[in-house]
Design a protein around this motif. Structure first.
Motif, PDB file in Angstrom:
ATOM      1  N   GLN A   1     -31.840   3.176   0.232  1.00 23.74           N
ATOM      2  CA  GLN A   1     -30.344   2.866   0.536  1.00 23.74           C
ATOM      3  C   GLN A   1     -29.856   2.370  -0.957  1.00 23.74           C
ATOM      4  N   VAL A   2     -28.847   2.951  -1.379  1.00 19.24           N
ATOM      5  CA  VAL A   2     -28.288   2.642  -2.566  1.00 19.24           C
ATOM      6  C   VAL A   2     -27.294   1.571  -2.311  1.00 19.24           C
ATOM      7  N   GLN A   3     -27.306   0.239  -2.857  1.00 16.60           N
ATOM      8  CA  GLN A   3     -26.326  -0.835  -2.637  1.00 16.60           C
ATOM      9  C   GLN A   3     -26.325  -1.890  -3.412  1.00 16.60           C
ATOM     10  N   LEU A   4     -25.414  -2.534  -3.427  1.00 14.60           N
ATOM     11  CA  LEU A   4     -25.117  -3.706  -4.573  1.00 14.60           C
ATOM     12  C   LEU A   4     -24.611  -4.847  -3.443  1.00 14.60           C
ATOM     13  N   ALA A  24     -28.952  -5.404  -7.169  1.00 14.83           N
ATOM     14  CA  ALA A  24     -28.765  -3.921  -7.226  1.00 14.83           C
ATOM     15  C   ALA A  24     -30.125  -3.255  -6.602  1.00 14.83           C
ATOM     16  N   SER A  25     -30.115  -2.336  -5.757  1.00 11.47           N
ATOM     17  CA  SER A  25     -31.245  -1.560  -5.331  1.00 11.47           C
ATOM     18  C   SER A  25     -30.848   0.097  -4.921  1.00 11.47           C
ATOM     19  N   GLY A  26     -31.752   0.723  -4.930  1.00  6.95           N
ATOM     20  CA  GLY A  26     -31.839   1.950  -4.403  1.00  6.95           C
ATOM     21  C   GLY A  26     -31.381   3.090  -5.474  1.00  6.95           C
ATOM     22  N   ALA A  27     -31.060   2.677  -6.662  1.00  4.01           N
ATOM     23  CA  ALA A  27     -30.553   3.694  -7.846  1.00  4.01           C
ATOM     24  C   ALA A  27     -30.923   2.970  -9.154  1.00  4.01           C
ATOM     25  N   THR A  28     -30.651   3.741 -10.140  1.00  5.60           N
ATOM     26  CA  THR A  28     -30.622   3.195 -11.515  1.00  5.60           C
ATOM     27  C   THR A  28     -29.265   2.692 -11.789  1.00  5.60           C
ATOM     28  N   PHE A  29     -29.233   1.492 -12.249  1.00  5.77           N
ATOM     29  CA  PHE A  29     -27.796   1.000 -12.533  1.00  5.77           C
ATOM     30  C   PHE A  29     -27.912   0.576 -14.204  1.00  5.77           C
ATOM     31  N   SER A  30     -27.356   1.341 -14.876  1.00  2.00           N
ATOM     32  CA  SER A  30     -27.437   0.857 -16.346  1.00  2.00           C
ATOM     33  C   SER A  30     -26.344   0.139 -16.656  1.00  2.00           C
ATOM     34  N   ALA A  31     -25.306  -0.080 -15.878  1.00  2.00           N
ATOM     35  CA  ALA A  31     -24.174  -0.885 -16.443  1.00  2.00           C
ATOM     36  C   ALA A  31     -23.390  -1.375 -14.845  1.00  2.00           C
ATOM     37  N   ILE A  95     -11.355 -11.939  -3.704  1.00  2.00           N
ATOM     38  CA  ILE A  95     -12.578 -11.317  -3.257  1.00  2.00           C
ATOM     39  C   ILE A  95     -13.059 -10.557  -4.617  1.00  2.00           C
ATOM     40  N   TYR A  96     -14.269 -11.065  -5.161  1.00  2.00           N
ATOM     41  CA  TYR A  96     -15.127 -10.566  -6.216  1.00  2.00           C
ATOM     42  C   TYR A  96     -15.991  -9.484  -5.756  1.00  2.00           C
ATOM     43  N   PHE A  97     -15.808  -8.487  -6.313  1.00  2.00           N
ATOM     44  CA  PHE A  97     -16.744  -7.140  -6.076  1.00  2.00           C
ATOM     45  C   PHE A  97     -17.711  -6.769  -7.130  1.00  2.00           C
ATOM     46  N   CYS A  98     -18.759  -6.330  -6.870  1.00  2.55           N
ATOM     47  CA  CYS A  98     -19.719  -5.811  -7.894  1.00  2.55           C
ATOM     48  C   CYS A  98     -19.444  -4.373  -7.955  1.00  2.55           C
ATOM     49  N   HIS A  99     -19.623  -3.647  -9.076  1.00  2.22           N
ATOM     50  CA  HIS A  99     -19.413  -2.294  -9.085  1.00  2.22           C
ATOM     51  C   HIS A  99     -20.400  -1.668  -9.975  1.00  2.22           C
ATOM     52  N   GLY A 100     -21.108  -0.594  -9.834  1.00  2.00           N
ATOM     53  CA  GLY A 100     -21.890   0.379 -10.371  1.00  2.00           C
ATOM     54  C   GLY A 100     -21.242   1.174 -11.226  1.00  2.00           C
ATOM     55  N   ARG A 101     -21.060   0.992 -12.757  1.00  2.68           N
ATOM     56  CA  ARG A 101     -20.153   1.879 -13.483  1.00  2.68           C
ATOM     57  C   ARG A 101     -20.610   3.284 -13.355  1.00  2.68           C
ATOM     58  N   ALA A 102     -21.756   3.691 -13.382  1.00  3.04           N
ATOM     59  CA  ALA A 102     -21.972   5.261 -13.328  1.00  3.04           C
ATOM     60  C   ALA A 102     -22.117   5.785 -11.862  1.00  3.04           C
ATOM     61  N   THR A 103     -22.809   4.959 -11.109  1.00  2.00           N
ATOM     62  CA  THR A 103     -22.788   5.263  -9.769  1.00  2.00           C
ATOM     63  C   THR A 103     -21.479   5.322  -8.802  1.00  2.00           C
ATOM     64  N   ASN A 104     -20.497   4.440  -9.234  1.00  4.77           N
ATOM     65  CA  ASN A 104     -19.375   4.336  -8.558  1.00  4.77           C
ATOM     66  C   ASN A 104     -19.656   3.686  -7.286  1.00  4.77           C
ATOM     67  N   ILE A 105     -20.701   2.708  -7.358  1.00  2.00           N
ATOM     68  CA  ILE A 105     -20.841   2.095  -5.849  1.00  2.00           C
ATOM     69  C   ILE A 105     -20.363   0.840  -6.005  1.00  2.00           C
TER      70      ILE A 105
END
Length: 116
Positions: A1-4, A24-31, A95-105
């Motif tokens: 499962q892809v998640q932050l 971060a887990s489930g995908a490659t997060f480069s940024a 509220i502070y959110f984490c965001h995967g730049r390339a995955t848009n997660i």
């Protein structure tokens, strides 16, 4: 499962500090980036970090917030990102959110409340 997954939010007095974490887990997060959203306002970018540790900050947090990442063996893959927040102000309440730049997660967010 892809998640932050964010953690570390809470209630702090003005001038205090908090450290947010994003796992971060489930995908490659480069940024990975931190965004925040205050009641009645649009979500805004706070800071971002790339796998090579290149960082960027919004002007309103420069000198107060520091973003960093884990020391993973696989440098291309970011496993965790941190946001050290110092000299907090009531206007940092959001509220502070984490965001995967390339995955848009997006993560689910963590509440930060700064009392005056």
């Amino acid at each position: 499962q892809v998640q932050l997954v964010e953690s570390g939010g809470g209630l702090v007095q003005a001038g205090g500090s908090l450290r947010l974490s994003c796992a971060a887990s489930g995908a490659t997060f480069s940024a990975i980036e931190w965004y925040r959203q205050a009641p009645g306002k649009q979500r805004e970018l706070v800071a971002g970090i790339s796998f090579d540790r290149t960082t960027n900050y919004a002007d309103f947090v420069k000198g107060r917030f520091t973003i960093s990442r884990d020391d993973a063996k696989n440098a291309v893959q970011i496993n965790s990102v941190y946001l050290q927040m110092n000299s907090l102000k009531p206007e940092d309440t959001a509220i502070y959110f984490c965001h995967g730049r390339a995955t848009n997660i997006w993560g689910q967010g963590t509440q930060v409340t700064v009392s005056s």
